[in-house]
Design an enzyme around this catalytic site. Structure first.
Site, PDB file in Angstrom:
ATOM      1  N   ARG A  42     -12.068 -12.428   5.238  1.00 22.04           N
ATOM      2  CA  ARG A  42     -11.743 -11.680   3.786  1.00 22.04           C
ATOM      3  C   ARG A  42     -11.138 -12.707   2.644  1.00 22.04           C
ATOM      4  NH1 ARG A  42      -6.315 -12.030   1.669  1.00 22.04           N
ATOM      5  NH2 ARG A  42      -5.630 -12.618   3.285  1.00 22.04           N
ATOM      6  N   ALA A  94       1.434  -1.367   0.145  1.00 22.89           N
ATOM      7  CA  ALA A  94       0.239   0.108  -0.202  1.00 22.89           C
ATOM      8  C   ALA A  94       0.995   1.301   0.379  1.00 22.89           C
ATOM      9  CB  ALA A  94      -0.908  -0.306   0.968  1.00 22.89           C
ATOM     10  N   SER A 148      -6.571  -9.217  -0.442  1.00 24.11           N
ATOM     11  CA  SER A 148      -5.644  -7.745   0.039  1.00 24.11           C
ATOM     12  C   SER A 148      -4.299  -7.565  -0.385  1.00 24.11           C
ATOM     13  CB  SER A 148      -5.098  -8.907   1.518  1.00 24.11           C
ATOM     14  OG  SER A 148      -4.392  -7.945   1.936  1.00 24.11           O
ATOM     15  N   LEU A 149      -4.100  -8.055  -1.318  1.00 23.30           N
ATOM     16  CA  LEU A 149      -2.727  -7.471  -1.784  1.00 23.30           C
ATOM     17  C   LEU A 149      -3.885  -6.144  -2.947  1.00 23.30           C
ATOM     18  CD1 LEU A 149      -0.609 -10.316  -2.417  1.00 23.30           C
ATOM     19  CD2 LEU A 149      -0.364  -8.227  -1.016  1.00 23.30           C
ATOM     20  N   LYS A 176       9.433   0.928  10.064  1.00 23.25           N
ATOM     21  CA  LYS A 176       9.824   0.969  11.616  1.00 23.25           C
ATOM     22  C   LYS A 176      11.105  -0.455  11.296  1.00 23.25           C
ATOM     23  CE  LYS A 176       6.351  -2.443  14.105  1.00 23.25           C
ATOM     24  NZ  LYS A 176       5.832  -2.441  14.641  1.00 23.25           N
ATOM     25  N   HIS A 201      -5.755 -17.980   9.263  1.00 24.48           N
ATOM     26  CA  HIS A 201      -5.789 -19.417   8.599  1.00 24.48           C
ATOM     27  C   HIS A 201      -5.244 -20.285   8.348  1.00 24.48           C
ATOM     28  CE1 HIS A 201      -3.873 -20.823   4.602  1.00 24.48           C
ATOM     29  NE2 HIS A 201      -4.116 -19.662   4.178  1.00 24.48           N
ATOM     30  N   GLU A 218      -8.185 -20.925  -4.944  1.00 24.39           N
ATOM     31  CA  GLU A 218      -7.835 -20.928  -3.387  1.00 24.39           C
ATOM     32  C   GLU A 218      -8.693 -21.036  -2.715  1.00 24.39           C
ATOM     33  OE1 GLU A 218      -6.020 -17.673  -2.503  1.00 24.39           O
ATOM     34  OE2 GLU A 218      -3.386 -18.435  -3.109  1.00 24.39           O
ATOM     35  N   HIS A 257      -3.879 -14.537  11.370  1.00 25.63           N
ATOM     36  CA  HIS A 257      -2.955 -14.253  10.029  1.00 25.63           C
ATOM     37  C   HIS A 257      -4.425 -12.738   9.236  1.00 25.63           C
ATOM     38  CE1 HIS A 257      -1.836 -15.071   5.647  1.00 25.63           C
ATOM     39  NE2 HIS A 257      -3.538 -15.154   5.211  1.00 25.63           N
ATOM     40  N   ARG A 300     -12.404 -19.668   3.733  1.00 29.04           N
ATOM     41  CA  ARG A 300     -11.508 -19.680   5.428  1.00 29.04           C
ATOM     42  C   ARG A 300     -12.187 -19.455   6.755  1.00 29.04           C
ATOM     43  NH1 ARG A 300      -6.029 -16.015   4.184  1.00 29.04           N
ATOM     44  NH2 ARG A 300      -5.705 -17.338   2.411  1.00 29.04           N
TER      45      ARG A 300
HETATM   46  P1  FAD Z   1       2.516  -4.837   5.295  1.00 29.85           P
HETATM   47  O1  FAD Z   1       2.982  -4.749   4.208  1.00 29.85           O
HETATM   48  O2  FAD Z   1       2.162  -5.619   6.005  1.00 29.85           O
HETATM   49  O3  FAD Z   1       3.438  -3.330   5.592  1.00 29.85           O
HETATM   50  C1  FAD Z   1       3.423  -2.542   6.560  1.00 29.85           C
HETATM   51  C2  FAD Z   1       4.587  -1.580   6.883  1.00 29.85           C
HETATM   52  O4  FAD Z   1       4.327  -0.476   7.914  1.00 29.85           O
HETATM   53  C3  FAD Z   1       5.896  -2.075   6.980  1.00 29.85           C
HETATM   54  O5  FAD Z   1       7.078  -1.416   6.397  1.00 29.85           O
HETATM   55  C4  FAD Z   1       5.957  -1.744   8.242  1.00 29.85           C
HETATM   56  O6  FAD Z   1       7.110  -1.864   8.513  1.00 29.85           O
HETATM   57  C5  FAD Z   1       5.158  -0.534   8.919  1.00 29.85           C
HETATM   58  N1  FAD Z   1       5.046   0.220  10.153  1.00 29.85           N
HETATM   59  C6  FAD Z   1       4.415  -0.175  10.564  1.00 29.85           C
HETATM   60  N2  FAD Z   1       3.906  -0.021  11.672  1.00 29.85           N
HETATM   61  C7  FAD Z   1       4.787   1.282  11.963  1.00 29.85           C
HETATM   62  C8  FAD Z   1       5.181   1.744  12.636  1.00 29.85           C
HETATM   63  N3  FAD Z   1       4.820   2.345  13.513  1.00 29.85           N
HETATM   64  N4  FAD Z   1       6.015   3.477  11.963  1.00 29.85           N
HETATM   65  C9  FAD Z   1       6.607   2.915  11.658  1.00 29.85           C
HETATM   66  N5  FAD Z   1       5.965   2.407   9.864  1.00 29.85           N
HETATM   67  C10 FAD Z   1       5.883   1.328  10.510  1.00 29.85           C
HETATM   68  N6  FAD Z   1      -2.757 -11.465   0.846  1.00 29.85           N
HETATM   69  C11 FAD Z   1      -3.327 -12.072  -0.291  1.00 29.85           C
HETATM   70  O7  FAD Z   1      -3.477 -10.599  -1.360  1.00 29.85           O
HETATM   71  N7  FAD Z   1      -2.243 -12.877  -1.245  1.00 29.85           N
HETATM   72  C12 FAD Z   1      -1.301 -14.114  -0.114  1.00 29.85           C
HETATM   73  O8  FAD Z   1      -1.213 -14.823  -0.977  1.00 29.85           O
HETATM   74  C13 FAD Z   1      -1.618 -13.161   1.049  1.00 29.85           C
HETATM   75  N8  FAD Z   1      -0.498 -14.014   1.246  1.00 29.85           N
HETATM   76  C14 FAD Z   1       0.175 -13.594   2.013  1.00 29.85           C
HETATM   77  C15 FAD Z   1       0.799 -14.576   3.287  1.00 29.85           C
HETATM   78  C16 FAD Z   1       1.446 -14.376   4.303  1.00 29.85           C
HETATM   79  C17 FAD Z   1       1.952 -15.504   5.586  1.00 29.85           C
HETATM   80  C18 FAD Z   1       1.026 -13.271   4.976  1.00 29.85           C
HETATM   81  C19 FAD Z   1       1.154 -12.750   6.354  1.00 29.85           C
HETATM   82  C20 FAD Z   1       0.056 -12.425   4.918  1.00 29.85           C
HETATM   83  C21 FAD Z   1      -1.063 -12.833   3.603  1.00 29.85           C
HETATM   84  N9  FAD Z   1      -1.408 -12.224   3.255  1.00 29.85           N
HETATM   85  C22 FAD Z   1      -2.061 -12.610   1.512  1.00 29.85           C
HETATM   86  C23 FAD Z   1      -1.997 -10.638   2.884  1.00 29.85           C
HETATM   87  C24 FAD Z   1      -0.691  -9.869   2.642  1.00 29.85           C
HETATM   88  O9  FAD Z   1       0.280 -10.233   2.497  1.00 29.85           O
HETATM   89  C25 FAD Z   1      -1.128  -8.079   3.547  1.00 29.85           C
HETATM   90  O10 FAD Z   1      -2.528  -7.998   3.654  1.00 29.85           O
HETATM   91  C26 FAD Z   1      -0.685  -6.935   3.055  1.00 29.85           C
HETATM   92  O11 FAD Z   1       0.814  -8.029   2.434  1.00 29.85           O
HETATM   93  C27 FAD Z   1      -0.296  -6.171   4.037  1.00 29.85           C
HETATM   94  O12 FAD Z   1       0.426  -4.547   2.370  1.00 29.85           O
HETATM   95  P2  FAD Z   1       0.181  -3.569   3.420  1.00 29.85           P
HETATM   96  O13 FAD Z   1       1.031  -2.281   2.616  1.00 29.85           O
HETATM   97  O14 FAD Z   1      -1.338  -2.700   3.906  1.00 29.85           O
HETATM   98  O15 FAD Z   1       1.198  -3.475   4.583  1.00 29.85           O
HETATM   99  C1  SIN Z   2      -2.265 -17.807   1.050  1.00 27.32           C
HETATM  100  O1  SIN Z   2      -1.595 -18.212   0.164  1.00 27.32           O
HETATM  101  O2  SIN Z   2      -2.535 -19.092   1.955  1.00 27.32           O
HETATM  102  C2  SIN Z   2      -2.726 -16.813   1.754  1.00 27.32           C
HETATM  103  C3  SIN Z   2      -3.412 -15.691   0.584  1.00 27.32           C
HETATM  104  C4  SIN Z   2      -4.061 -14.901   1.280  1.00 27.32           C
HETATM  105  O3  SIN Z   2      -3.181 -14.192   2.759  1.00 27.32           O
HETATM  106  O4  SIN Z   2      -4.945 -14.311   1.036  1.00 27.32           O
END
Ligand code: FAD
Ligand code: SIN
Length: 536
Positions: A391, A16, A396-397, A38, A247, A119, A356, A295
């Site tokens: 979800r 994001a 999410s991505l 962070k 998850h 999925e 998750h 899920r």
């Molecule tokens: P993040 O990618 O978590 O980024 C958050 C950022 O904020 C980081 O850089 C962190 O350091 C920073 N931050 C946090 N707090 C602070 C602070 N206080 N000060 C400064 N910086 C801070 N989703 C899918 O759609 N498909 C998938 O296949 C999938 N697989 C997943 C597998 C795993 C193992 C996990 C954990 C999640 C998965 N998800 C998947 C969910 C998805 O990855 C996340 O929801 C998504 O990447 C979140 O993106 P984001 O940019 O919101 O946050």
């Molecule tokens: C997974 O690969 O099972 C995670 C997918 C997701 O969290 O959307």
């Protein structure tokens, strides 16, 4: 204690945050875009995503309506249909942009079209992926693309502490105060331990999820819900926090591991079957979609089977799958299993549910605007209305990219009108001293995770939620005392934020007197009719 000014302040360097930074910097070469993160830029939930990103790509077999219906079905009555339509329809364009920035998604041999996976909860194959390392590939792509813009500055090891509002100018700000405005944030520079004042025209919270509030989670340690807690403290609106997604299949490791390793749902999409230790299938007892049910259903089924049988885990059977194809699709999962002495081609893979994803978070409208002026949110920390009560996998991505784009469009014409607020005071650390015993903080974090895991997990009840609230109150009081007297550290702030998150989850769960989506309580096992639940 530095004072920094930036046109656009983005908290977080995941999908994001960096997508928004790239788009804003490209369209406004004279504007400064500052990204705080962070730890290091590449550490995020994004980086660990495995399964992929859902998008309607194969127009012959798939269409927007099917993706919309699947999302609504998973969301169990609480999705906002208009938001679902926005994300599903705009998603493919955002994925295309990512491809143009250099993201490599796997293609089928021969036809050269994208190899679309399936999925749980998806009626079609629509998940673009890069082996089982999709998140790593996406994070790599956005970091490289961001480097092309000299007006993007990423400050690593900068911990955002609190959002600055009129409260910091000495005015009373309560939840119903109209016109609350955000002027930037206070952030701890972890390298020199100073707290800087960062002033901005607009601030965007992209801090990701909060999985670390539970003992067992697939989320990396950065996922402590900081942005949601900060927004709540600033009196912004937060919603749907009871909908915590577990998850179904994290790899069971008797020694414990933080984070728990994920065995992607795509493995079940590829044909793996959930079984007991004795090799019996059990999903037909819970849902006709079997191992590929949404899920919430699969996680509850596993939880229920474990309780019935008194076992620590259930199993995934991959032994009937083609080894070459399996290792090509899931090299990381295969290697990880081997490292634990499990050969997926010969042994059952032990799995347990783990926290998750946070479906709720900072309320935002369809442009990513929060309830606080000049404050936006995108990604996992936000609640857009896409996910409702649960979800759909790999949405999410997609959501993060669609909303980053929408925020970029929305702030374009407004930047000029939003001026810097110069009279914000520096952070006041008077009367605080260094913590004498760090163990007070680490022990409280452990207690918090225990409380949440035992009392506010997959199955809830009034008694458990009441116990949790009582214990959380004690932890809250002790931590606020520490906060008043101790110099700020990331650990202390994470504890404070996690307590807020735990409180919000538990209180929202106690409020919802029904079972829906990810929220299941033995006291109210049924769903309320629409007229009653829609006002909760
Ligand atoms: P993040 O990618 O978590 O980024 C958050 C950022 O904020 C980081 O850089 C962190 O350091 C920073 N931050 C946090 N707090 C602070 C602070 N206080 N000060 C400064 N910086 C801070 N989703 C899918 O759609 N498909 C998938 O296949 C999938 N697989 C997943 C597998 C795993 C193992 C996990 C954990 C999640 C998965 N998800 C998947 C969910 C998805 O990855 C996340 O929801 C998504 O990447 C979140 O993106 P984001 O940019 O919101 O946050
Ligand atoms: C997974 O690969 O099972 C995670 C997918 C997701 O969290 O959307």
């Amino acid at each position: 204690m530095a004072r920094i000014q930036t046109d656009v302040l983005i908290l977080g360097s995941g999908i994001a945050g960096l997508t928004l930074a790239i788009k804003t910097a490209k369209a406004n070469p004279a504007r400064r875009v500052l990204v705080l993160t962070k730890t290091v830029e590449g550490e995020s939930n994004t980086r660990y995503a495995q399964g992929g990103v859902a998008a309607v790509w194969d127009k012959e077999n798939d269409n927007y309506l099917k993706h919309v219906e699947d999302t609504l079905d998973a969301g169990d009555g609480l999705c906002k249909r208009e938001v679902v339509e926005i994300v599903v329809q705009e998603g493919p364009q955002r994925v295309q942009e990512l491809i143009e920035w250099g993201a490599r998604f796997d293609k089928e041999k021969g036809s050269g079209s994208y190899d679309l996976a399936r999925e749980g909860g998806h009626s079609e194959h629509r998940i673009l992926h890069y082996k089982d390392l999709t998140g790593w590939e996406m994070q790599r792509t956005i970091m490289e693309e961001a480097q092309r813009y000299p007006n993007i500055e990423v400050l690593e090891h900068y911990f955002a502490l609190d959002l600055i509002t009129q409260h910091h100018l000495g005015r009373m700000v309560i939840r119903v105060t109209p016109g609350i405005e955000c002027f930037g944030c206070y952030a701890l520079n972890k390298q020199n331990h100073e707290i800087d004042t960062i002033l901005s025209r607009v601030t965007v919270v992209c801090t990701g999820g909060a999985g670390q509030v539970y003992k067992s989670t697939t989320n990396p340690v950065i996922a402590s819900g900081d942005g949601i807690a900060m927004t709540y403290r600033a009196k912004g609106r937060v919603e749907n926090m009871e909908f915590v997604q577990f998850h179904p299949t994290s790899l069971y490791n008797p020694a414990g591991e933080n984070p728990s390793f994920l065995v992607s749902e795509a493995v079940r999409g590829f044909g793996a079957i959930l079984k007991s230790a004795e090799g019996e299938e059990f999903m037909h007892l819970y849902d006709e979609r079997l191992s590929l049910a949404p899920r919430d259903i699969v996680a509850r089924a596993i939880d229920s089977e474990m309780k019935k049988r008194g076992t620590d885990c259930m199993y995934l059977d991959c032994r009937h799958l083609d080894k070459a194809a399996f290792t090509a699709h899931f090299p990381t999962i295969y290697d990880k299993c081997l490292s634990q002495g499990i050969d997926p081609m010969k042994d059952l893979i032990p799995v347990v549910p783990a926290c998750h994803y946070m479906c709720g978070g900072i309320w935002v409208d369809e442009h990513g605007r929060s309830s606080i002026m000049r404050l936006y949110a995108a990604g996992e920390c936000s609640s857009t209305g896409l996910h409702g009560a649960n979800r759909l996998a790999s949405n999410s991505l997609l959501e993060a990219m669609v909303f980053a784009h929408r925020i970029y469009l929305d702030i374009q014409d407004k930047l000029e009108d939003w001026n810097f607020q110069d009279n914000v005071p520096d952070w006041n650390a008077e009367g605080t001293t260094d913590p004498k015993e760090m163990v007070l903080i680490t022990q409280s974090i452990k207690e918090l995770k225990d409380v949440m895991s035992y009392y506010v997990g997959i199955v809830r009840s009034n008694v458990r939620l009441k116990r949790a609230l009582d214990r959380l109150f004690l932890l809250y009081q002790e931590t606020e005392e520490l906060y008043r007297n101790t110099t700020i550290s990331p650990q202390l702030m994470e504890l404070r934020n996690l307590i807020t998150i735990a409180y919000l989850i538990t209180r929202s769960a106690a409020h919802r007197r029904e079972s829906r989506g990810l929220h299941f309580t033995t006291d109210y096992p049924d769903k309320l009719p629409f007229e009653e639940y829609s006002v909760l």
